[in-house]
Design an enzyme around this catalytic site. Sequence first.
Site, PDB file in Angstrom:
ATOM      1  N   ASN A   1      33.409  34.405  47.611  1.00 31.49           N
ATOM      2  CA  ASN A   1      33.393  34.428  46.111  1.00 31.49           C
ATOM      3  C   ASN A   1      34.461  33.833  45.087  1.00 31.49           C
ATOM      4  O   ASN A   1      35.033  34.240  44.063  1.00 31.49           O
ATOM      5  CB  ASN A   1      33.063  35.932  45.511  1.00 31.49           C
ATOM      6  CG  ASN A   1      32.452  35.946  44.175  1.00 31.49           C
ATOM      7  OD1 ASN A   1      31.827  35.041  43.784  1.00 31.49           O
ATOM      8  ND2 ASN A   1      32.349  37.286  43.788  1.00 31.49           N
TER       9      ASN A   1
ATOM     10  N   HIS B   1      30.875  44.724  38.276  1.00 33.09           N
ATOM     11  CA  HIS B   1      30.242  44.942  39.416  1.00 33.09           C
ATOM     12  C   HIS B   1      29.066  46.227  39.082  1.00 33.09           C
ATOM     13  O   HIS B   1      27.949  46.300  39.370  1.00 33.09           O
ATOM     14  CB  HIS B   1      30.720  45.298  40.673  1.00 33.09           C
ATOM     15  CG  HIS B   1      31.197  43.950  41.343  1.00 33.09           C
ATOM     16  ND1 HIS B   1      32.487  43.393  41.225  1.00 33.09           N
ATOM     17  CD2 HIS B   1      30.593  43.225  41.957  1.00 33.09           C
ATOM     18  CE1 HIS B   1      32.445  42.457  41.874  1.00 33.09           C
ATOM     19  NE2 HIS B   1      31.420  42.235  42.438  1.00 33.09           N
TER      20      HIS B   1
END
Length: 524
Positions: free
Chosen positions: A375, A411
């Site tokens: 990521n 998240h």
Amino acid sequence: MRTPWAGSGPELGVKLQPCAHIRGARSWGPWGTPGAKMASAAEGDVGTVAELARVLRWGFDELSLNKLATSLGASEQALRLIISIFMGYPLALFFRHYLFFKDSYLIHLFHTFTGLSIAYFNFGNQLYHSLLCVVLQFLILRLMGRTITAVLTTYCFQMAYLLAGYYYTATGNYDIKWTMPHCVLTLKLIGLAVDYFDGGKDLNSLSSEQQKYAIRGVPSLLEVAGFSYFYGAFLVGPQFSMNHYMKLVQGQLTDIPGKIPNSTIPALKRLGLGLVYLVGYTLLSPHITEDYLLTEDYENHSFWFRCMYMLLWGKFVLYKYVTCWLVTEGVCILTGLGFNDFNERGKAKWDACANMKVWLFETTPRFTGTIASFNINTNAWVARYFFKRLKFLGNKELSQGLSLLFLALWHGLHSGYLVCFQMEFLIVIVERQAARLIQESPTLSNLASITVLQPFYYLVQQTIHWLFMGYSMTAFCLFTWDKWFKVYKSIYFLGHVFFLSLLFILPYVHKAMVPRKEKLKKMG
């Protein structure tokens, strides 16, 4: 495996039986009156149309994405996501051949329309969430200008909207819903506001990195929309700046000036690699699941089996993310967005949108290596727009901790995200302490340099690395405290005990094993 046409639906022969009524109605029988026969034929026609409609409806139902997804062992939303990601390739080819050097407004319209279409295909009318935030962000830039107020308003509004979305759509499982692309969009729009703010500052007051991303012009609504809805990154990323996007629109992101980018082969390489991970994940997913961690069978196995299963699952569970990022990176490369100038040998680099360093991911024995390989663009975004902006705190560890807290909230609101990033913070600190101890201790340094023992060291490091990566991912994937707490309890909170113990023990070991002269040399 059931085919999309299999099931308990009616046989075609049965449904065609009414046609026999039509054939019989066409001959004048003993009734002898055409009107009666016509009425009978009309009734037969109506009956046939109704039956045919039922056949077609059954056929479409059997051919629906839901049925296809079920036959593939996936959810309909997951199938829609995969289709949307792969649709980026024909869209990228169309853009390359028909729009690459066209007027900017046409390119922005194309990106906006295709992105909105993808949003509607996946989430229906819920696309209004992204549309609302894009329009409001444009208004914030125009009405508040290049001010710190605009930046703070953007941070607060975009994060609050995202967190509200998480709150109202949350379940105990991972669901593909509108909040998934919205978290990507949230970072894009925050970065846009910060870059716009930097664009109003004197160049000398900005770092070289800030100068690169600072927006000097005033983006139009169409530019903001095209940037936000670019089909190659709308659903799962990667992150890129408005300046980089505008270079694409202006035809600058090509390795051959005046021609479309020669990026087909690099794009296909990332696509091929993504397909390898997709096949691997598809084959293993039925056999290695997080649900098994919650079963009695898992608990009844030995402690070492539970640890090894967690290790294997922790490695494998990341493959679904790797697959998506590699495939979308290929789309970005194909459009030219992946162009990142030339290397020292004059060869074009196509890693501007790389979210994975696959070789490093597969071979590194360190947690920091995995973080650096996984990521990438999101990590770079957090470093650029959050971590480095906290420099005024004067404490690197505090800035890092707050950055990880921001990532956890970004998240979602589940406790598992907080636990996962808390473990990351703890593990990174301990790993750095251990590396410094081995480097500065003559005894440990000499021991670590023994060539014949290198494979053994590597195996031990990889075992520790992926065991505790799986330990951290357990909380991340199980979300709620009752689930991850149960699994952690079954292995006696091994990760917390191990790293918290090292956190307090390593400073004393360092003091005992590093000679004073080495410390003085370091200070000098």
